[in-house]
Scaffold this active site. Structure first.
Site, PDB file in Angstrom:
ATOM      1  N   ASP A   1     -17.221  31.041   8.930  1.00  0.00           N
ATOM      2  CA  ASP A   1     -16.680  31.706  10.106  1.00  0.00           C
ATOM      3  C   ASP A   1     -17.761  32.449  10.873  1.00  0.00           C
ATOM      4  O   ASP A   1     -18.880  32.665  10.382  1.00  0.00           O
ATOM      5  CB  ASP A   1     -15.591  32.702   9.694  1.00  0.00           C
ATOM      6  CG  ASP A   1     -14.361  32.019   9.125  1.00  0.00           C
ATOM      7  OD1 ASP A   1     -14.064  30.886   9.535  1.00  0.00           O
ATOM      8  OD2 ASP A   1     -13.701  32.634   8.264  1.00  0.00           O
TER       9      ASP A   1
ATOM     10  N   TYR B   1     -19.850  31.798  -3.392  1.00  0.00           N
ATOM     11  CA  TYR B   1     -19.945  32.773  -2.312  1.00  0.00           C
ATOM     12  C   TYR B   1     -20.172  34.158  -2.914  1.00  0.00           C
ATOM     13  O   TYR B   1     -19.640  34.470  -3.990  1.00  0.00           O
ATOM     14  CB  TYR B   1     -18.652  32.836  -1.498  1.00  0.00           C
ATOM     15  CG  TYR B   1     -18.404  31.680  -0.561  1.00  0.00           C
ATOM     16  CD1 TYR B   1     -18.788  31.758   0.786  1.00  0.00           C
ATOM     17  CD2 TYR B   1     -17.760  30.528  -0.983  1.00  0.00           C
ATOM     18  CE1 TYR B   1     -18.531  30.707   1.662  1.00  0.00           C
ATOM     19  CE2 TYR B   1     -17.501  29.479  -0.113  1.00  0.00           C
ATOM     20  CZ  TYR B   1     -17.889  29.577   1.203  1.00  0.00           C
ATOM     21  OH  TYR B   1     -17.639  28.543   2.071  1.00  0.00           O
TER      22      TYR B   1
END
Length: 261
Positions: free
Chosen positions: A57, A115
């Protein structure tokens, strides 16, 4: 056509995410995909689509994003990291380039992704050099956060942790292999002793849209005493993002560390 696999690092602060946007370069901020495709075009004179392992994003960073691009014959002799890095802005770096067989696909061939989400847990805002890479939170009960990890890991339906939009509709079942806490580490940096920082590392076989950010939002709300462990099974069972009372964690704290094949 030969298929080139690239490993890329970037600071996502000034980008509108990975995926190209309509009107990019005109009314929209640039994207990582767009910058790569423009640089490749400058080298070979033809625009070729670049396919990423994941669509990070706006504001999200990467240390090990992977992508592939099919290129014309004769381009194998090019030193691709050097050729791309001299054209890309300093906040995007090509770390590695390898020629792969046609069966490799940056997204479809991926087995796991890792992540890291970094936070600064103090009444005062993070020090300037970390502000673009952490979530500045109030002081947190980290032990409470760690205690709920077994309620989040394993093969589960993460529909309640998926924001609307994106391309991963349908099956919302994913396996979250582990969530590991790295105290004193923010954005991959080992910080001075006493700094109120830490990172949660999430490893899974795939992630839904903003799933990591929603999991981190839940964990922070647990750390603030706004959500209790006994609330979590009902949140999963609802299979609805509206059942999750915590917000999505801000984009700047998230970094794609690695894609495993």
């Amino acid at each position: 056509m030969p298929r080139l696999r690239l490993t890329i690092a970037y600071e996502g602060t000034r980008y509108a995410g990975w995926q190209m946007q309509a009107g990019e370069g005109d009314t929209h901020a640039p994207t990582i995909q767009g910058e790569l495709e423009r640089s490749i075009t400058a080298i070979i004179g033809t625009r070729m689509p670049v396919h990423g392992a994941g669509r990070t994003d706006a504001g999200v960073h990467a240390e090990g994003q992977v992508c592939h691009v099919d290129l014309p014959e004769g381009t194998q002799r090019i030193d691709w990291p050097r050729a791309l890095n001299v054209r890309l802005a300093p906040d995007i770096r090509v770390l590695d380039a390898q020629w792969s067989g046609p069966g490799f696909h940056a997204r479809k061939s991926a087995l796991r992704k890792r992540y890291a989400y970094s936070f600064w847990a103090h009444a005062d805002k993070a020090v300037p050099r970390l502000q673009a890479f952490v979530w500045s939170c109030p002081p947190l009960g980290v032990e409470r956060m760690l205690a709920v990890i077994p309620l989040l890991t394993g093969q589960r339906d993460f529909a309640s942790f998926r924001n609307a939009g994106g391309t991963n509709g349908g099956d919302s079942s994913r396996r979250l292999f582990a969530v590991n806490y790295l105290p004193g580490v923010a954005a991959g940096l080992v910080c001075p002793p006493g700094w109120p920082v830490g990172s949660m590392v999430f490893e899974g076989d795939g992630f839904l849209k903003q799933m990591v950010r929603n999991l981190m939002g839940l964990m922070v709300w647990v750390g603030l005493g706004k959500i209790w462990p006994e609330d979590i099974p009902a949140i999963f069972a609802a299979k609805d993002r509206r059942a999750l009372p915590s917000p999505s964690a801000p984009a700047q704290g998230l970094t794609l560390l690695e894609v495993l094949y």
